[in-house]
Each structure stands twice: as structure tokens, then as C-alpha cells.
Design a protein around this motif. Structure first.
Motif, PDB file in Angstrom:
ATOM      1  N   UNK A 193      24.946 -13.908 -59.379  1.00 35.18           N
ATOM      2  CA  UNK A 193      23.870 -12.940 -59.201  1.00 35.18           C
ATOM      3  C   UNK A 193      24.414 -11.528 -58.951  1.00 35.18           C
ATOM      4  N   UNK A 194      25.735 -11.359 -58.946  1.00 36.15           N
ATOM      5  CA  UNK A 194      26.329 -10.057 -58.636  1.00 36.15           C
ATOM      6  C   UNK A 194      25.881  -8.934 -59.581  1.00 36.15           C
ATOM      7  N   UNK A 195      25.798  -9.155 -60.909  1.00 36.12           N
ATOM      8  CA  UNK A 195      25.343  -8.065 -61.793  1.00 36.12           C
ATOM      9  C   UNK A 195      23.974  -7.513 -61.398  1.00 36.12           C
ATOM     10  N   UNK A 196      23.083  -8.387 -60.934  1.00 36.57           N
ATOM     11  CA  UNK A 196      21.774  -7.926 -60.479  1.00 36.57           C
ATOM     12  C   UNK A 196      21.920  -7.101 -59.206  1.00 36.57           C
ATOM     13  N   UNK A 197      22.731  -7.592 -58.261  1.00 33.60           N
ATOM     14  CA  UNK A 197      22.980  -6.854 -57.024  1.00 33.60           C
ATOM     15  C   UNK A 197      23.534  -5.471 -57.331  1.00 33.60           C
ATOM     16  N   UNK A 198      24.473  -5.407 -58.247  1.00 38.47           N
ATOM     17  CA  UNK A 198      25.109  -4.141 -58.601  1.00 38.47           C
ATOM     18  C   UNK A 198      24.097  -3.141 -59.146  1.00 38.47           C
ATOM     19  N   UNK A 199      23.243  -3.602 -60.058  1.00 39.17           N
ATOM     20  CA  UNK A 199      22.266  -2.697 -60.662  1.00 39.17           C
ATOM     21  C   UNK A 199      21.188  -2.275 -59.670  1.00 39.17           C
ATOM     22  N   UNK A 200      20.763  -3.207 -58.820  1.00 44.13           N
ATOM     23  CA  UNK A 200      19.744  -2.869 -57.823  1.00 44.13           C
ATOM     24  C   UNK A 200      20.300  -1.868 -56.821  1.00 44.13           C
ATOM     25  N   UNK A 201      21.544  -2.081 -56.399  1.00 40.18           N
ATOM     26  CA  UNK A 201      22.155  -1.164 -55.426  1.00 40.18           C
ATOM     27  C   UNK A 201      22.361   0.224 -56.034  1.00 40.18           C
TER      28      UNK A 201
END
Length: 316
Positions: free
Chosen positions: A223-231
Motif C-alpha cells: 500500500x506504500x504507493x498510495x501512502x506516498x501519493x496521499x502524503x
């Protein structure tokens, strides 16, 4: 006589009949055995109701505070298998009066997991994320040669296990390990990221997102790519959202979809009766927008080139 017939015979002792029994140690054992039979048939709420017959305030010697805590947590976990956050919370609230004085580390940890899952089911995603993250930071807990079991974070029997002792849950048999499963702690971290992504915008969410983004362990998560984009507040494309939604539970998927549809960040509809979420394909609109941006940039370059050829000053 096969197992199914044995189970059917055992079910003849109803919840109402059990409730009328005078509390003795023998009756307590019978109730626990009947609860195990319900569990073997995946009748989680029935098992929880059977255990809730036990009078935890009785004067039996076997009932001490550790026993009371373990039963409250066990009953809550069983209700969670049916996504029943209301009844689960009732027993976790009872456990909260006992856990503060408990020195049983694995039982205390089990309480924390149940509490986080209840917050998750109640769509209190910010609070759930904080509790999941707290669990994920627990150092390896050595528990010697105790008999332990799996407790699930997200999807009942489908999810990975966090190994704890005290009681039989979900599977009906014991596992034998010497420490908490690292994969389970990783799952708790992933649950924290997911819940924080779903949480409502605000200063606290932003602070925790920053903490998760800087946590090196998160870079290994799917789920890191989602975390990165949201952050970084980058635009999430429909395929990315679809992939993220596939990993969500129903109550989580409905939350993110409804928020994005309401905020006009995505086109779609939700059928709560049929439990269906439909997304409209917006790829053509995005492509048209991209072409318009490219056209505007090209037109600007043409103007600047023309000014340069005529010797006109170009503002910087």
C-alpha cells in the motif's frame, strides 16, 4: 456417529437453557465446550452468546481477574468475526476495567487488537490507525514455550495471524510458536496506513501521514504507493484507486468511494442494498485534459519564439 450429528445433539442445549443453569465449575466447562462446537461450525455469535452465559462475578475459584479479562476479550473477538462491532465493544468496555491491572502481556496485546478492529468497523479510521500503528511498533515479544493461537486483524480466517495465547479462537486448535509473528506486525502497519488514508482530512491526519511516510518499514508495504501519493498530495488515477479498493473491506471501500464521489474527485454510484460500488471510466476526460495542457504549453512556446525572433524582451 459423525461429528455433524454430535454437534447437532450439542445444540439441543439452547442459550436459554444454559442461562438457567446454576453456575458450577462443571457447567462452566460445558459452556466452553459448547462454544467450541459453535466455533467449529463458524457460528461466531452463537459461540459468543454461549460464553456470555458465564457469570464472571461468581465466587468460583477458577474465576479471577485474568480469567474475566480473557473471556471478555474472547467474546469480543468472536463477535468481530461476524463484524458485530456493537456487541464486541460492550465486552471490550468490560475488559477495559481489567486490562490496566493485567501483567499478561499477550492478553493485553490481544485486547489492543480487538479495540483497534472495533474502531475500524465503526469507521473511526483516525483512531483505528493510531492503535494499529501502536501495535505495529511492539518489539518482538518472547513468550517462551506457551501454547498460543492466531488472532486476525482484518478478514477473519482469511488474514494472517498475530500469535497470542490464552484461548482457542477461529480455528479450534492451538499453534506452537515462541514469538509474535513478524508478518502480523507488518499487517498491523499496513492496517494503520489504510485507515489513515481513509481518515478525514485534518492536522492530526497530516502529522500521522508524515510519520508513516518517514517510517522505513512502510516502503516495503504493497500500500506504500498510495501512502506516498496521499502524503505528497499527488493525483490518484482510477486504476490506482481501483487497486487500492480491491484490498479494502466493504465498510472501508464504501467510505472512500462515497467521499470521492461526493467531492467530485471520481464519478460513480453506490448501491447499498446490493452492496455494489460502480465507477465510471474517466480516462478519456483525463486524456483530453492532458492534450489541452500540452496544446496550451505549445501555444505559449510559439509566442515566446515569435517574440525572440522580433527582438522583443521576454519577461522572466
Amino acid at each position: 456417529m459423525n461429528k455433524h450429528n454430535n454437534v447437532n445433539q450439542a445444540y439441543q442445549i439452547s442459550y436459554a437453557e444454559c442461562e438457567k443453569m446454576k453456575d458450577t465449575q462443571e457447567v462452566l466447562i460445558i459452556r466452553e465446550k459448547l462454544a467450541e462446537l459453535y466455533e467449529s461450525e463458524q457460528l461466531w455469535s452463537k459461540a459468543a452468546q454461549m460464553l456470555s452465559c458465564i457469570d464472571l462475578d461468581s465466587g468460583m475459584r477458577v474465576i479471577d481477574d485474568t480469567f474475566r479479562l480473557s473471556k471478555c476479550v474472547q467474546i469480543a473477538c468472536l463477535y468481530l468475526e461476524d463484524d458485530d462491532a456493537v456487541n464486541a465493544e460492550a465486552f471490550i468496555n468490560k475488559a477495559s476495567f481489567l486490562v490496566s491491572n493485567s501483567r499478561h502481556e499477550v492478553l493485553n496485546l490481544q485486547y489492543k487488537v480487538c479495540y483497534a478492529r472495533i474502531l475500524d468497523l465503526k469507521r473511526k479510521f483516525l483512531e483505528a490507525a493510531l492503535h494499529y500503528y501502536d501495535i505495529s511498533q511492539i518489539e518482538k515479544l518472547q513468550i517462551g514455550d506457551e501454547y498460543v493461537l492466531g488472532i486476525n486483524f482484518l478478514d477473519g480466517v482469511k488474514s494472517r495471524n498475530l500469535y497470542l495465547d490464552v484461548m482457542v479462537l477461529h480455528y479450534g486448535y492451538f499453534l506452537h510458536v515462541s514469538e509474535i509473528d513478524e508478518e502480523a506486525l507488518e499487517q498491523a502497519l499496513a492496517a494503520a496506513v489504510t485507515c489513515m488514508t481513509l481518515a478525514a482530512a485534518g492536522p492530526q491526519r497530516s502529522r500521522v501521514l508524515a510519520t508513516l511516510y518517514r517510517d522505513e518499514r512502510c516502503s516495503k508495504l504493497m500500500v506504500y504507493p498510495i501512502l506516498q501519493k496521499v502524503y505528497l498530495e499527488s493525483i490518484l488515477r482510477k486504476p490506482e484507486i481501483d487497486a487500492f479498493a480491491e484490498e479494502l473491506k466493504l465498510h472501508q471501500a464504501e467510505k472512500i468511494a462515497s467521499s470521492m464521489i461526493y467531492e467530485d474527485r471520481m464519478r460513480g454510484s453506490i448501491d447499498q442494498v446490493e452492496a455494489i460500488i460502480q465507477f465510471e471510466d474517466d480516462s478519456k476526460d483525463l486524456q483530453q485534459w492532458d492534450h489541452q495542457i500540452v496544446g496550451l504549453c505549445q501555444a505559449l512556446n510559439d509566442v515566446l519564439d515569435s517574440m525572440a525572433k522580433k527582438g522583443l524582451p521576454i519577461p522572466v
